[in-house]
Motif scaffolding. Structure first.
Motif: not given
Ligand SMILES: NC(=O)c1ccc[n+]([C@@H]2O[C@H](COP(=O)([O-])OP(=O)(O)OC[C@H]3O[C@@H](n4cnc5c(N)ncnc54)[C@H](OP(=O)(O)O)[C@@H]3O)[C@@H](O)[C@H]2O)c1
Length: 268
Positions: A250-254, A174-184
């Protein structure tokens, strides 16, 4: 069946609320215990479960016990619980990085389920992966699954390595999705949209894309091709992401989250 939740924090309360809304348990068979007296006092007004401030009064009567305290509190908790447990009880731990073996040794018992939930459990949209020690029977595991499903959906995984792996995908996800949302959101604000309009544009875009994905068999890649036409705006954005290696990052982050989960497990 009587269920006890130990730790009335974010996750413990989420599970207690989820279970209380289901038809699996009646109100007096759902118990919650926390060592914080103030928290217990504030929860006593809540109608849908029985709140306990003495572990001696609730733990011996439970069939299934959820462990929902922070991982760094587990040693201290094991000392408190050990004299009161019995080997027929099933312990379900949601503590990140705490292995089944650590719990079995810490409590001197055998039946342990280890689960990895995620934050959307708070709105009934969580996804939990779980695995169990061989001593947990099929019926007990089915019961645990039904209890986990009161906060969303669950998947049974083969072993604990997949629990650590799912930490990297759904647990931290969920934090990765929020990261993407924050960028947008930041891009929308920079383009001149108001805060409110930016929020609507971004959240509805996420919601709509997920709905499309869920309602079809198409892969995300196929959906990308449907949105993007050659020489168009979306292709410009996707090319920019590819040029900057965003997918690999993103894969590296996971994987970083997965490796950290393994490391935390070894520190216990
Ligand atoms: N939040 C997530 O998205 C998420 C996702 C996956 C897994 N998890 C796991 O869920 C677990 C709980 O996380 P959380 O965010 O709900 O933690 P939290 O809000 O800190 O709640 C834990 C509660 O347990 C209490 N507590 C500590 N030691 C205790 C003991 N010996 N007996 C009874 N109660 C005790 C704490 O009291 P004090 O505050 O006084 O210490 C606190 O009220 C963690 O192990 C975490 O790894 C969380």
């Amino acid at each position: 069946m009587r269920v006890l939740v130990i730790g009335a924090g974010n996750m413990g309360l989420t599970y207690a609320e989820g279970m209380s809304k289901s038809t699996l348990l009646n109100r007096h068979n759902l118990m919650i215990y926390d060592k914080s007296r103030e928290l217990i006092a504030s929860l006593s007004k809540i109608e849908y479960f029985d709140v306990y401030e003495d572990i001696e009064k609730c733990l011996p009567t439970a069939d299934i016990v959820f462990l929902a305290v922070k991982p760094y509190h587990c040693e201290e908790m094991f000392k408190e619980l050990k004299p009161l447990v019995n080997k027929e009880q099933v312990f379900v731990s949601i503590m990140a990085g705490v292995t089944i073996n650590t719990i079995q040794e810490g409590l001197d018992l055998e039946k342990v389920v280890r689960a990895m939930p995620n934050l959307p459990a708070q709105v009934g949209k969580g996804v939990t992966s779980y695995t169990a020690s061989g001593e947990v029977s099929r019926i007990e595991l089915l019961t645990v699954r039904n209890l986990l499903d009161t906060t969303g959906e669950s998947i049974k995984v083969e072993n604990e390595n997949f629990i650590d792996a799912s930490t990297g995908i759904s647990g931290s996800g969920p934090a990765y999705i929020f990261y993407f949302m924050q960028s947008m959101l930041e891009a929308a604000l920079k383009m001149g949209f108001s805060k409110n309009d930016s929020k609507i544009l971004v959240s509805k875009t996420f919601e709509g894309a997920v709905e499309l994905f869920n309602q079809s068999d198409l892969s995300p890649e196929s959906w990308m091709d449907r949105v993007a036409s050659k020489g168009g705006t979306t292709r410009a954005a996707l090319d920019s992401m590819d040029d900057n290696n965003v997918k690999e990052l993103i894969k590296n982050a996971a994987y970083a989250a997965f490796e950290r989960a393994v490391e935390l497990g070894k520190e216990k």
